[in-house]
Design a protein around this motif. Structure first.
Motif: not given
Length: 361
Positions: A217-227
């Motif tokens: 869960l953590l990595v996709p949430v980071c990806l969303g914010n990164a985008v």
């Protein structure tokens, strides 16, 4: 101690790839678009203008590798390892860049002795003193990330503490973005890039301990914010240089960086690992430190008399050669001596360590 069998050679290759993206961004786009190079690469800039996103990959790798390097270390050992890795090449880079600026770059860049002395500390941003080279801004980002890692080494690293810390850091990131914390908090939170460091650290946890629901869960949430932040940052870069950026391309590049590092964490890229990539990784940091202002000066001095693509290729090769010389004759011999001095005990031979940027810087 990690053995050569444990080393992720593919990350060495990714680091050099990220550095070359930044080099091409500077040489074929930001130099002439920003007025520091007379050599225009109008066609190449259509794609090279996205090269600054190599820094995003640097920070993602840095989160992974710096946590890997710090795992099990004491605070002092971690600080010594960072100083040994960062400062020798950095000091040489400052010296060479300053000399080139004073002798050949007058009118293009300015540098003073107090500025150089302040830059030698790597903390010149604290008193708001200008960088000797534009790329040094990423080093200040990295130094603040190291402070976070230092806190983890002081508290003591366990899986539970790391997970709590990563979720807490991400929560602070969202709080800063929402305006719930004062702007001064962002000095440590670094909401512009924290998602890269957090995701890189989380992916190291995947690599070391395996995939868990929390990490998934953590990595996709980071990806969303990164985008989200990358698209906003691209708008600022476009405004600075008078160009437009495709949100779809920016998104694709950021997603690709996360995907590749996820595959590394899952050990799916080991087939690509080659021992010779250690050399590629070793060139990354000195290449990043040396290329920008010195390259702009070269373009300014000889760009009118040499074919631009010949000059581009030759300059990149020269910079790679200079990076190798710095690694071979500065980093390798000085690293064990500085480590011995700072540690207060005999140092084992330094075989090389993976770092960020980082441009990672």
């Amino acid at each position: 101690m990690r053995t050569s069998a444990d080393r992720l050679y593919e990350i060495d290759g990714l680091r050099l790839l990220a550095a070359l993206c930044v080099v091409l961004f500077h040489y074929t786009f930001s130099g002439w678009a920003g007025g520091t190079s007379p050599v225009v690469f109008a066609e190449a800039s259509a794609w090279s203008k996205y090269g600054y996103l190599g820094v995003d990959l640097f920070f993602l790798i840095s989160g992974f590798v710096v946590l890997m390097s710090a795992w099990g270390r004491s605070p002092r050992s971690f600080l010594v390892s960072r100083a040994v890795r960062l400062y020798p090449a950095y000091w040489v880079g400052i010296a060479i860049t300053a000399v080139v600026t004073v002798t050949l770059g007058q009118g293009l860049f300015e540098v003073s002795l107090p500025q150089v002395l302040a830059n030698l500390t790597m903390f010149q941003s604290v008193p708001d003193i200008a960088n000797v080279d534009v790329v040094y801004w990423t080093l200040w980002v990295e130094m603040r990330f190291y402070f976070v890692i230092l806190l983890f080494t002081w508290i003591g690293m366990t899986r539970a503490r790391l997970m709590a810390g990563l979720w807490g850091w991400l929560g602070l990131t969202f709080a800063v973005e929402a305006g719930l914390l004062p702007g001064a908090a962002d000095l440590i939170v670094q909401s512009e890039f924290s998602h890269h460091f957090i995701a890189g650290m989380a992916l190291f946890m995947v690599h070391r301990f395996g995939l868990t629901p929390q990490l998934a869960l953590l990595v996709p949430v980071c990806l969303g914010n990164a985008v989200f932040r990358a698209i906003g940052y691209a708008g600022a870069v476009g405004e600075r240089y008078g160009v437009s950026y495709s949100a779809a391309v920016v998104t694709a590049v950021v997603v690709a960086a996360f995907l590749v590092m996820t595959l590394v964490a899952l050990r799916a890229t080991r087939v690509l690992a080659r021992p010779w990539l250690v050399t590629a990784g070793a060139l990354t940091y000195p290449l990043y430190l040396l290329h920008a202002h010195i390259g702009f000066v070269v373009f300014d001095r000889v760009g009118a008399v040499v074919d631009k693509y010949v000059l581009l290729a030759a300059l990149i090769l020269v910079m790679l050669g200079a990076a190798y010389l710095v690694h071979r004759f500065v980093e390798r011999p000085l690293a064990p001596r500085i480590k011995r001095l700072l540690s207060g005990r005999p140092a084992a031979p330094v075989l090389g360590v993976l770092v960020a940027g980082r441009p990672t810087g």
